[in-house]
Design a protein around this motif. Structure first.
Motif, short mmCIF file in Angstrom:
data_model
loop_
_atom_site.label_atom_id
_atom_site.label_comp_id
_atom_site.label_asym_id
_atom_site.label_seq_id
_atom_site.Cartn_x
_atom_site.Cartn_y
_atom_site.Cartn_z
N TYR A 103 -56.90 -43.78 27.96
CA TYR A 103 -57.70 -42.67 27.45
C TYR A 103 -59.00 -42.55 28.22
O TYR A 103 -59.76 -43.51 28.36
CB TYR A 103 -57.99 -42.92 25.97
N GLY B 142 -64.50 -33.06 28.73
CA GLY B 142 -63.21 -33.13 28.06
C GLY B 142 -62.46 -34.38 28.50
O GLY B 142 -63.05 -35.33 29.03
N ALA B 143 -61.17 -34.37 28.28
CA ALA B 143 -60.32 -35.50 28.66
C ALA B 143 -58.95 -34.96 29.04
O ALA B 143 -58.54 -33.89 28.60
CB ALA B 143 -60.19 -36.50 27.52
N THR C 241 -68.09 -30.93 23.72
CA THR C 241 -66.75 -31.46 23.95
C THR C 241 -65.77 -30.30 23.86
O THR C 241 -65.83 -29.47 22.94
CB THR C 241 -66.39 -32.55 22.93
N ASN D 224 -65.58 -40.32 30.07
CA ASN D 224 -66.10 -39.00 30.43
C ASN D 224 -67.31 -38.64 29.58
O ASN D 224 -68.30 -38.08 30.07
CB ASN D 224 -65.01 -37.94 30.27
N GLY E 283 -61.40 -40.17 27.59
CA GLY E 283 -62.40 -39.40 26.87
C GLY E 283 -63.74 -40.09 26.70
O GLY E 283 -64.79 -39.48 26.91
N THR F 104 -58.26 -32.07 24.09
CA THR F 104 -57.59 -33.35 24.28
C THR F 104 -58.50 -34.53 24.00
O THR F 104 -58.05 -35.58 23.54
CB THR F 104 -57.03 -33.44 25.72
N ILE F 105 -59.77 -34.37 24.28
CA ILE F 105 -60.71 -35.46 24.04
C ILE F 105 -60.74 -35.84 22.56
O ILE F 105 -61.08 -36.98 22.21
CB ILE F 105 -62.13 -35.07 24.54
N ALA G 62 -56.68 -39.49 22.58
CA ALA G 62 -57.44 -40.69 22.23
C ALA G 62 -56.58 -41.92 22.02
O ALA G 62 -57.08 -43.04 22.16
CB ALA G 62 -58.27 -40.42 20.98
#
Length: 326
Positions: free
Chosen positions: A127, A117-118, A90, A132, A129, A14-15, A122
């Motif tokens: 967001y 990660g996220a 990542t 993090n 990411g 997801t990031i 994006a």
């Protein structure tokens, strides 16, 4: 630019995902390459030098042993590089705890290795990411991170690979640790450890292997019958991790079937399907030839059991000692 160099190994998730709209719930993970991602990171002016390498660009539900093999090799190469101060990976959040735990067991604890990660892609509103990642950079560049094993940074917290687990499917505060909570609080500007490193100078616990044996996870549910065990296991199965109810429990008929398999040389580990499940030994475990996972959830117990079986460990007592040390 700082002389501190961080190696970034990208696997997607997801990031690196995109939805095509700031308001859409659905999205595609692994759409942004590492070069484009690091261009965005450069705007944060973190004062670090990053070298990126694309290992994969997939959702972490598709993480597989070939990806793990390349990732492990790149981590070892970065650790051997005297110019590299730390490693950031990542990764998608769905299986990040499994990748982190495997690396924790098979890498020396000499340089920081941080997975990040996220929870939002994006192009989504809010967001998470980049924040993090900035937090992960703070941890990976901190000399105090060495000797703590592989780490996972999410939501302004640092978790040890042994403890971390994804607890929620939505929201940026989706991770927690068990039996320990987070081991540090982190922001792009500050890092506060809660205790001293516990793996200083330690080498890898296990040798990394590409040919891990087949270990299956048996989910226990109301009404499960022994024939379900037989349908799950094949000729290549070398171990079974029971995702039991409560403290690793299962119906008596299933227990008896698993005891028969254990007597035939298939390793059986009792874990819990509960989110915070601590599984202690019961008097009949010795007679049945069972091992208990202690605080490891089923997916982490599976990885440890694979490595033990691959190393030729076959006695339940020796396996139990390994689980007790985690």
């Amino acid at each position: 630019m700082s002389d501190t160099h961080i190696t970034v190994l990208a696997t997607g998730g997801t990031i690196a995902g995109m939805a095509g709209s700031a308001l859409r719930h659905d999205y595609r993970p692994g759409q942004i390459g590492i070069d484009e991602f690091l261009e965005q990171v450069a705007k944060l002016e973190l004062g670090l030098a990053f070298t990126g390498k694309q290992i994969a660009n997939i959702g972490s539900e598709d993480i597989s042993p070939p990806v793990w093999t390349r990732l492990h090799a790149e981590c070892e190469s970065a650790m051997a590089d005297p110019d590299c101060a730390g490693i950031i990976i990542t990764h998608g959040t769905d299986t990040v705890e499994e990748t982190a735990f495997l690396l924790d067991l098979t890498l020396a604890s000499t340089k920081p290795v941080v997975l990040v990660g996220a929870m939002r892609p994006a192009d989504a509103v809010g967001y998470d990411g980049l924040r993090n990642f900035a937090n992960a950079a703070r941890a990976a560049s901190d000399p105090g991170a060495a000797g703590r094993g592989v780490l996972v940074v999410m939501g302004d917290r640092v978790f040890a690979a042994r403890d971390v687990r994804k607890a929620r499917t939505r929201g940026t505060d989706a991770f927690r640790g068990f039996p320990r909570g987070s081991i540090a609080l982190v922001t792009p500007a500050a890092l506060d450890w809660f205790g001293a490193p516990w793996r200083l100078g330690e080498g890898a616990t296990f040798t990394y292997r590409e040919d891990l044996p087949e270990v299956v996870i048996l989910p226990v549910f109301a009404g499960i019958t022994p024939d379900y065990v037989d349908r799950l296991c094949g000729e290549a199965t070398r171990g079974i991790v029971v995702a039991g109810v409560g403290e690793g429990n299962m119906p008596q008929a299933v227990r008896q079937r698993l005891a028969t398999l254990a007597s035939a040389g298939i390793a059986v580990v009792r874990a819990s399907r509960t989110d915070e499940g601590l599984v202690d030994r019961e008097p009949e475990d010795s007679a049945n030839g069972f091992v208990t996972a202690r605080a490891l959830n089923p997916q982490k117990a599976r990885i440890l059991l694979q490595l033990l079986v691959a190393d030729g460990v076959s006695q339940p007592s020796a396996m139990q000692e390994a689980f007790d040390r985690r």
